[in-house]
Design an enzyme around this catalytic site. Structure first.
Site, PDB file in Angstrom:
ATOM      1  N   LYS A 167       0.835  -1.439   0.234  1.00  0.00           N
ATOM      2  CA  LYS A 167       0.252   0.008   0.005  1.00  0.00           C
ATOM      3  C   LYS A 167       0.824   1.213  -0.054  1.00  0.00           C
ATOM      4  CE  LYS A 167      -4.439  -1.432   1.402  1.00  0.00           C
ATOM      5  NZ  LYS A 167      -4.252  -2.794   1.941  1.00  0.00           N
ATOM      6  N   SER A 227       1.625  -9.930  -1.022  1.00  0.00           N
ATOM      7  CA  SER A 227       1.130  -8.544  -0.731  1.00  0.00           C
ATOM      8  C   SER A 227       1.802  -7.968   0.536  1.00  0.00           C
ATOM      9  CB  SER A 227      -0.217  -8.128  -0.995  1.00  0.00           C
ATOM     10  OG  SER A 227      -0.982  -9.007  -0.273  1.00  0.00           O
ATOM     11  N   GLU A 252      -9.698   7.038   3.682  1.00  0.00           N
ATOM     12  CA  GLU A 252     -10.583   6.257   4.506  1.00  0.00           C
ATOM     13  C   GLU A 252      -9.903   5.014   4.786  1.00  0.00           C
ATOM     14  OE1 GLU A 252     -10.516   5.923   1.232  1.00  0.00           O
ATOM     15  OE2 GLU A 252     -10.572   3.985   0.956  1.00  0.00           O
TER      16      GLU A 252
HETATM   17  C1  LIG Z   1      -5.181  -4.046   1.669  1.00  0.00           C
HETATM   18  C2  LIG Z   1      -4.486  -5.352   1.547  1.00  0.00           C
HETATM   19  C3  LIG Z   1      -4.904  -6.119   0.376  1.00  0.00           C
HETATM   20  C4  LIG Z   1      -5.903  -5.958  -0.481  1.00  0.00           C
HETATM   21  O1  LIG Z   1      -5.852  -4.746  -1.284  1.00  0.00           O
HETATM   22  P1  LIG Z   1      -5.951  -4.885  -2.823  1.00  0.00           P
HETATM   23  O2  LIG Z   1      -6.041  -3.382  -3.229  1.00  0.00           O
HETATM   24  O3  LIG Z   1      -6.889  -5.680  -3.455  1.00  0.00           O
HETATM   25  O4  LIG Z   1      -4.522  -5.151  -3.069  1.00  0.00           O
HETATM   26  C5  LIG Z   1      -4.146  -7.256   0.172  1.00  0.00           C
HETATM   27  N1  LIG Z   1      -2.834  -7.500   0.967  1.00  0.00           N
HETATM   28  C6  LIG Z   1      -2.580  -6.807   1.902  1.00  0.00           C
HETATM   29  C7  LIG Z   1      -1.520  -7.285   2.712  1.00  0.00           C
HETATM   30  C8  LIG Z   1      -3.325  -5.656   2.160  1.00  0.00           C
HETATM   31  O5  LIG Z   1      -2.940  -4.895   3.182  1.00  0.00           O
END
Ligand SMILES: *Cc1c(COP(=O)(O)O)cnc(C)c1O
Length: 407
Positions: A105, A393, A127
């Site tokens: 993010k 992610s 948000e």
């Molecule tokens: C917020 C988040 C997501 C989901 O958000 P996307 O916009 O779909 O990527 C996925 N993995 C992590 C670690 C997150 O913090």
């Protein structure tokens, strides 16, 4: 600072290639900007200026320098021997968990805060549901010395208190929203209201590839660094820039958009998005917006979302707070409808097990969101020689209690 030869981003424009009418922000029939009239000046101004600003050499240099020296990019592409043996394929993990603040993010938050500065904005609003996007935005604002206000549903404030404390420590003001169901969608409504009231000095940092145009495109471009790096790293490590599969979890879809971006025009690469099935897609407690959604408008964007026949949003459920979104970014709705992408869903239980397996076999504790992508590996018909990149992610420290309570 690591230097790499990266593919030229301006010569290829894959999201536009899947979009029939890029100027209006449509991906096929999805996307657009369905917003109240009072938001028009802000959104119009952003639409008219964002590409010119983010493609300027001055912006590019400032952004890339921060990605390298502050965020810690490029993140490694790690060949996992254990997963490769378990799933009988060549499995690589793109380590977005190693970014500063622990997830992808921050790539977007820093990009948007730099953009806001160049738009002359003095104040940032955002948000957040689980608090991850709030923390990333508060971090970028602390770095740049800009005022930051984060809207968060009152229930989320209570259940995500470590992230609330982190945001406050970073100097952000966290506003607990008491209207509606006191969760993410109510926080979003409140942020939109704030933006309408403060059109000239404030920028609204949206955290995923959702919302009115140009946000889905803007956020995808900032996250595209993920696939840009994968191509270079895979070429070096596996002798080809193109994997057979790229697998990523989907909440709104930003980490998946980033991991897919530079592969969308490569038909050889299968794009696999993984939604949260929650307790199961037929259980009524799910967040699988493609499997269960119908066409509608959410947060200014035409897409697939979970709603009643009367058009009321159905509260989503997932064990992972970051996948708990009732809609999906318009790019993914289009990849789904056109057949270019393949979309699977994974239950809470399958994600927990996949997260535990990676932790025990590789010593990497994944975010529960990312564990959904890992759990999808067993649902693919993999061959020994297949090269698979899983976008990891984020890291799972934030989910420790959930893992331990549920395993
Ligand atoms: C917020 C988040 C997501 C989901 O958000 P996307 O916009 O779909 O990527 C996925 N993995 C992590 C670690 C997150 O913090």
């Amino acid at each position: 600072m690591t230097t790499q030869t990266l593919p030229n981003q301006t010569s290829t424009d894959p999201t536009l290639a899947v979009s029939e009418s890029p100027k209006s922000g449509f991906y096929g029939t999805f996307g657009g900007a369905f917003i109240p009239e009072m938001l028009y000046p802000n959104v119009e101004n952003l639409s008219k200026t964002y590409l010119q600003i983010i493609q300027s050499p001055d912006f590019e240099a400032a952004y890339q320098a921060l990605l390298a020296d502050y965020v810690g990019r490029p993140t490694p592409l790690y060949f996992s021997e254990k997963l490769s043996a378990a799933y009988r394929a060549q499995i690589f993990l793109k380590r977005e968990d190693l970014n500063h603040t622990g997830a992808h993010k921050i790539n977007n938050a820093i990009g948007q805060v730099l953009l806001a500065e160049r738009l002359g904005k003095k104040r940032i609003i955002a948000e957040t549901g689980a608090g991850q996007h709030g923390v990333a935005t508060a971090t970028a604002c602390a770095l740049r010395g800009i005022e930051c206000v984060v809207y968060m549903g009152k229930i989320d404030v209570a259940r995500q208190s470590p992230n609330v404390q982190r945001m406050r420590m970073l100097g952000a003001k966290v506003v607990a929203v008491e209207s509606g169901s006191q969760t993410l969608k109510d926080a979003t409504n409140e942020a939109i209201r704030d933006w309408i009231s403060n059109p000239t000095d404030t920028h609204y940092v949206i955290g995923s590839v959702v919302g009115p145009h140009p946000f889905p495109d803007l956020v995808a471009r900032f996250q595209a660094i993920i696939s840009q790096e994968i191509r270079v790293q895979l070429q070096k490590q596996a002798g080809t820039a193109l994997p057979n599969y790229v697998v990523a979890c989907i909440g709104g879809g930003s980490n998946a958009a980033g991991a897919f971006y530079h592969f969308i025009k490569e038909p050889k690469v299968q794009l696999v998005g993984v939604e949260a099935a929650g307790l199961g897609i037929e259980s009524g407690k799910t967040a699988a917006s493609l499997a269960k959604g119908t066409l509608g408008i959410i947060h200014g964007c035409k897409t697939k979302l979970m709603q009643t026949k009367g058009g009321q949003i159905i509260e989503p459920h997932s064990i992972s707070a970051g996948l708990d979104y009732p809609g999906i970014g318009p790019l993914h709705a289009h990849l789904f409808e056109s057949g270019r992408g393949r979309f699977l869903s994974v239950t809470d239980e399958e994600a927990l097990q996949a997260g535990l397996h990676l932790t025990r076999s590789e010593g990497i504790l994944p975010a529960l969101e990312s564990a959904h992508a890992l759990a999808a590996l067993s649902k693919l018909e993999l061959k020994r020689e297949d090269i698979v990149v899983v976008n990891l992610s984020g890291r799972g420290d934030k989910d420790l209690n959930t893992y331990l309570e549920n395993l």
